[in-house]
Motif scaffolding. Sequence first.
Motif, PDB file in Angstrom:
ATOM      1  N   ASP A  91     -12.657  -5.575   2.745  1.00 30.94           N
ATOM      2  CA  ASP A  91     -11.466  -4.832   2.334  1.00 30.94           C
ATOM      3  C   ASP A  91     -10.324  -5.819   2.119  1.00 30.94           C
ATOM      4  OD1 ASP A  91      -9.598  -2.899   1.771  1.00 30.94           O
ATOM      5  OD2 ASP A  91      -9.325  -2.268   3.843  1.00 30.94           O
ATOM      6  N   TYR A  93      -7.362  -5.341   2.356  1.00 33.45           N
ATOM      7  CA  TYR A  93      -6.272  -5.066   3.296  1.00 33.45           C
ATOM      8  C   TYR A  93      -6.510  -5.717   4.659  1.00 33.45           C
ATOM      9  CZ  TYR A  93      -4.227  -1.625   0.104  1.00 33.45           C
ATOM     10  OH  TYR A  93      -3.632  -1.012  -0.973  1.00 33.45           O
ATOM     11  N   TYR A 197      -6.856   3.615  12.660  1.00 34.49           N
ATOM     12  CA  TYR A 197      -6.941   3.754  11.205  1.00 34.49           C
ATOM     13  C   TYR A 197      -5.619   4.297  10.644  1.00 34.49           C
ATOM     14  CZ  TYR A 197     -11.861   2.954  12.063  1.00 34.49           C
ATOM     15  OH  TYR A 197     -13.044   2.388  12.463  1.00 34.49           O
ATOM     16  N   TYR A 198      -5.221   3.772   9.506  1.00 34.67           N
ATOM     17  CA  TYR A 198      -3.935   4.142   8.910  1.00 34.67           C
ATOM     18  C   TYR A 198      -4.089   4.497   7.438  1.00 34.67           C
ATOM     19  CZ  TYR A 198      -3.982  -0.552   6.822  1.00 34.67           C
ATOM     20  OH  TYR A 198      -4.330  -1.675   6.100  1.00 34.67           O
ATOM     21  N   ASP A 199      -3.141   5.257   6.954  1.00 39.23           N
ATOM     22  CA  ASP A 199      -3.044   5.594   5.528  1.00 39.23           C
ATOM     23  C   ASP A 199      -2.075   4.615   4.895  1.00 39.23           C
ATOM     24  OD1 ASP A 199      -2.301   6.682   3.018  1.00 39.23           O
ATOM     25  OD2 ASP A 199      -2.796   8.708   3.699  1.00 39.23           O
ATOM     26  N   GLU A 200      -2.557   3.839   3.948  1.00 44.41           N
ATOM     27  CA  GLU A 200      -1.720   2.787   3.355  1.00 44.41           C
ATOM     28  C   GLU A 200      -0.535   3.334   2.566  1.00 44.41           C
ATOM     29  OE1 GLU A 200      -5.381   2.972   0.526  1.00 44.41           O
ATOM     30  OE2 GLU A 200      -4.842   3.484   2.589  1.00 44.41           O
ATOM     31  N   LYS A 214      -7.281  -0.722  10.501  1.00 44.84           N
ATOM     32  CA  LYS A 214      -8.036  -0.628   9.251  1.00 44.84           C
ATOM     33  C   LYS A 214      -7.577   0.608   8.486  1.00 44.84           C
ATOM     34  CE  LYS A 214     -12.326  -1.629   8.599  1.00 44.84           C
ATOM     35  NZ  LYS A 214     -13.810  -1.679   8.619  1.00 44.84           N
ATOM     36  N   ARG A 215      -7.852   0.597   7.194  1.00 44.29           N
ATOM     37  CA  ARG A 215      -7.485   1.749   6.378  1.00 44.29           C
ATOM     38  C   ARG A 215      -8.315   2.980   6.748  1.00 44.29           C
ATOM     39  NH1 ARG A 215      -7.503   0.858   0.189  1.00 44.29           N
ATOM     40  NH2 ARG A 215      -9.264  -0.544   0.536  1.00 44.29           N
ATOM     41  N   LYS A 216      -7.719   4.140   6.548  1.00 45.03           N
ATOM     42  CA  LYS A 216      -8.314   5.415   6.943  1.00 45.03           C
ATOM     43  C   LYS A 216      -9.632   5.699   6.226  1.00 45.03           C
ATOM     44  CE  LYS A 216      -6.744  10.094   8.056  1.00 45.03           C
ATOM     45  NZ  LYS A 216      -6.679   9.851   9.511  1.00 45.03           N
TER      46      LYS A 216
END
Length: 266
Positions: A91, A93, A197-200, A214-216
């Motif tokens: 990823d 990100y 986990y996060y929402d960018e 990390k991204r969701k």
Amino acid sequence: AFKSIGERGPVILDEDGIGKTIMARVICCEKKNATTKAKRANNKPTSIQISCFTLVKIGKKEHMERLLKYGEVYMNSTKFFRDYNNAEIGDTYEGALYIENGRVAKYRKKINNEKLYCMWHINSMFPLHKDIIHSIVYDETTGKRTVSLDFRKLSGFTPGEDTYMVVIRDVKEFNERFYRACKKANADFVKHSVVTYYDEYTINPNKRLSPFHKRKRYEKQQEIRYLAYKDTNKALILKLGSLEDIAGIYNVNEFCLVIDDCKIRA
């Protein structure tokens, strides 16, 4: 009292029944299409009993056999995962320090020295992701439910591939061996932690990210990460010693992980 995965179909809980229990307990690794008759004979699931908090590492058979037999742990850098061209595993990100308007505003320094070991985990605090559920069986007599997990549904799995999973039963002992192996390899072990986990697109631009973010879109991986630092461009390879006393190995194409009384993330 448990129904097998393949017999007459599972009793699927309705939406009102999902997420109400408060504890997750891994009870066994079960052969897909195991017979109900064999289970009822002993009034319990067949196969190996495992602990409340469990780790699972998934990979090619030869790598998983080396993990079990020698405790061989291969830790790639954050930079490796950032630059890896398979979007299901790598990823861009990875290594992000700040995210703004859906894009990486700044990366952390020396991400080549951040060495990561990533595993799937289950414990009583984190719900299972519904996308990896094979079946949910409800026992009308006891009121209990059993959830079978199919790791073929995880991102990065290639159909038909010779993929195995190593299930760590004794996490505390695994952690101690991991720490000792880092010390022996002259690597600075930082910690192990469950990934957030996060929402960018909605994350606060002032939020400082770490290797444990990390991204969701990867949420169903339910990762726990082990982080160590070593000043080298190469991967860090640890030898923990045999894990055969605290783990088992299973073919992902043939076995489901069976969880008793668990929360499920909608």
